[in-house]
Design a protein around this motif. Structure first.
Motif: not given
Length: 325
Positions: A79, A106, A111, A109, A83
């Motif tokens: 995460e 995950c 990535k 979500e 960010d």
């Protein structure tokens, strides 16, 4: 004197010579870019691995300094990678795969820009039994009292996956949910005929037992490994070299989950190329004090059978060096 010990002495005696030989001139003339690497809790195995990787990069790649930050674990690392808190992270292959594919923890979500630079150490499935039993294969443990890790632990989970393949269950085998230290005590106290650890190698709790020359390390067959790995892209085969433990005369055929150095696909390709180069040329120097990172010396371990894509910079470096021939 073994090879890794020799490297440590070389580092102590002539570190300036090593760095001169294995680093490139800094065109920035003192300008330094700081990168932040997320690891795990302070002085954990993952944190120590991150510090060794950070030292390798900082002392090899011109104009780059890597600072490690303790973290709350792999998923939080990922995460924070996206960010902007971290530039690099150390995460197990399973967490990396789930994040990349948007599955497991995950779910939903993805990535998709998560990339691997290299594997830095393995989490290894290691079974031992008392030498007096004369066992050599994990499958031979069926029917014996076993310590398989604390209930709910990663070792216990992996033990269950292994048992599904080997046909071991509570109907035919006495299974105890003891941790690695408790299991080691069980072997010494003669109530456990086999114990499992899914952790770094060498396993600290096994080293004293090995020094006493009272245990034997057990292997899987290739067929069993193929079945265990089926459906588990986070796992790969590995050999634990003879001599990893005192009185260990034979290599051990088993499997592992690689722990990866990961970055975003957006990281500069030339920078990642330099990082991959640094891990090859100076990795053996800066990881010499961490025996569990021994596998990183092997190029196949470092760059192959990784369940997420390599960063373009790392892939270019490995192709230039003939890794994939």
């Amino acid at each position: 004197m073994n090879r890794r010990h020799a490297r440590s002495l070389i580092l102590i005696a002539a570190v300036s010579g090593v760095l001169t030989a294995c680093s490139k001139p800094d065109p920035g003339m003192g300008e330094t870019r700081k990168l932040i690497m997320g690891t795990f809790t302070e002085d954990s195995v993952t944190d120590r691995a991150g510090k060794a990787v950070a030292a390798t990069i900082s002392n090899t790649v011109p104009g780059v300094y890597v600072e490690t930050w303790p973290s709350k674990g792999a998923y939080m690392n990922i995460e924070h990678l996206f960010d902007g808190t971290y530039d690099l992270v150390i995460v197990p292959a399973g967490a990396a795969y789930e994040a990349y594919t948007g599955t497991g923890a995950c779910e939903g979500e993805k990535k998709e820009k998560l990339r691997a630079v290299a594997a830095c150490y393995p989490i290894v499935s290691t079974w031992i039994s008392p030498k007096k039993l004369g066992l050599s294969k994990v499958q031979e443990l069926k029917g014996h009292p076993l310590a398989v890790g604390n209930e709910g632990s990663e070792t216990a989970k992996v033990s269950g996956e292994v048992f599904d393949v080997l046909g071991i269950d509570k109907e035919n085998t006495e299974i105890w949910y003891y941790g690695i230290q408790g299991g080691a005590a069980g072997v010494r106290d003669q109530w456990a005929d086999g114990i499992h650890a899914f952790t770094e190698s060498p396993v600290p709790a096994y080293r004293e037992l090995a020094a006493e020359d009272g245990i034997r390390f057990l292997s899987y067959t290739d067929e069993e490994l193929d079945e265990i790995l089926d459906g588990h892209p986070e796992y790969s085969k590995i050999k634990v070299p003879a001599g990893t433990y005192e009185n260990q005369d034979d290599e051990v055929g088993t499997f592992c989950e690689k722990v990866l150095v990961c970055v975003s696909a957006d990281m500069d390709e030339d920078l990642v190329h330099e990082i991959a180069w640094a891990l090859e040329v100076n990795g053996p120097v800066y990881t010499a004090g961490e025996p569990f990172m021994r596998a990183m010396d092997d190029r196949e371990f470092r760059a192959s059978k990784i369940p997420i894509p390599l960063h373009d910079g790392a892939k270019r470096y490995y192709e230039e060096q003939g890794y994939f021939k």
